[in-house]
Design an enzyme around this catalytic site. Sequence first.
Site, mmCIF file in Angstrom:
data_model
loop_
_atom_site.group_PDB
_atom_site.id
_atom_site.type_symbol
_atom_site.label_atom_id
_atom_site.label_comp_id
_atom_site.label_asym_id
_atom_site.label_seq_id
_atom_site.Cartn_x
_atom_site.Cartn_y
_atom_site.Cartn_z
ATOM 1 N N LYS A 87 -35.911 3.075 31.147
ATOM 2 C CA LYS A 87 -36.128 3.925 32.359
ATOM 3 C C LYS A 87 -35.838 3.191 33.543
ATOM 4 C CE LYS A 87 -39.355 7.223 33.183
ATOM 5 N NZ LYS A 87 -39.907 8.286 32.081
HETATM 6 N N1 GLU Z 1 -38.339 11.568 32.472
HETATM 7 C C1 GLU Z 1 -38.262 12.317 31.048
HETATM 8 C C2 GLU Z 1 -39.621 11.589 30.212
HETATM 9 O O1 GLU Z 1 -40.507 10.940 30.701
HETATM 10 C C3 GLU Z 1 -37.134 12.637 30.278
HETATM 11 C C4 GLU Z 1 -36.505 11.574 30.002
HETATM 12 C C5 GLU Z 1 -34.971 11.867 29.449
HETATM 13 O O2 GLU Z 1 -34.770 13.222 28.954
HETATM 14 O O3 GLU Z 1 -34.247 11.088 28.739
HETATM 15 O O4 GLU Z 1 -39.628 11.675 29.141
#
Ligand code: GLU
Length: 427
Positions: free
Chosen positions: A121
Amino acid sequence: MTNTNEKTAARLSYAKSDAPSPWATYLVQVERVAPYLGNLARWVETLRHPKRTMIVDVPIEMDDGVVRHFEGFRVQHNLSRGPGKGGVRFHPQVTLDETMALAAWMTIKTAAMDLPFGGAKGGIRVDPFMLSQNELEKLTRRYTSEISMIIGPQKDIPAPDVNTNAQVMAWMMDTYSMQMGFTASGVVTGKPLHLGGSLGRVKATGRGVFVTGREAASRIGLALEGARVCIQGFGNVGSSAAELFAYNGARIVAIQDQWGTLIDEAGIDVKALVATSHQTKGIGGSPANNEAFWDTPCDILILAALESQMTPDRARRTTAKMVLEGANGPTLPGADDILSDRNILVMPDVICNAGGVTVSYFEWVQDFSSFFWSENEINARLDTLMVEALRKIWACADRNSISLRTATYVIACERILTARQERGLYP
Ligand code: GLU
């Protein structure tokens, strides 16, 4: 009529919380799964240590000529099962602690869905609503450049999250590609369609929340037709889920976002609200921190805003039969226990909002093969994968008499820690 200062204060207090930090919440969740891991428990400590954390300084020249510095992060929590995967958020309350927790939840989520990814993240501590488009582009490009040595289609693949979108992904993809000297469309997902994005990606997280809610409702014998739904958060996830629930006959009786609160027992016209909230900022209504939202009688409560929103106090007050976690980490461990004592079904974030990363996986596969699927195909595959994952989680919960959250962690941790064990320690 509320003045601008009061509105800003309400908006910020909506996100603020004195609760345990997101990483502390995650550690409690890991603690709860450990007794169910058998011999693999030997490796559980690995989940308490992010593999790689990067803090970067992101300086940009603002439109008025002043140079400002922002703090950015990219955390790769675990890469045992494949490249890192997870979004990038732009928000004034982003911290390293929060980014670590969000990365860890991605590790659990990708494993729970059996996608060949680890968890990562990123984020920048910034209020993007205070930036011009030009400043936003510079911020995104400089951040991407700073983290470019640890991302890549085979290494770590960012995606949209809170306050980031397809345009931000296009800038990230372009910046990375310019540094590499070739077009690397697989470096991010959630891109615009003509840059290798996938049909169905924008609404995928909301769709996954709906699929999870539909399956859970059928398990507890709750008809979606006429069910009363309250939704916290009306960004990409909350609005897409709202549309699908409304389309399937549910009545959306309350919505709260960072700009305001709407409560209407007769039902809110979601389609109209989606159209206007894109033009005006947010949904309007009474202030964003209006606690009456949590007391609105409902059958289904969708948490699609930020972490730590479901506090023990709110858990005692809600009338919902079911809570759907569209956001990451919205429920505090203390609140989780109260909801469970009250027999309120909680569909945990690590499966409930996994639709986004699942279609991100489809996008990554499509980019690699340069062959693109139809929207029907994507939605159908997403539905099938989620129903299958939910079935396994339910069976595990029933077998061990544990919550769906702990059951999801059991399944995910078995996959992650088996990979860890089979790979062994290097050197
Ligand atoms: N931000 C989204 C989540 O928290 C998607 C992450 C992604 O597609 O890699 O799952």
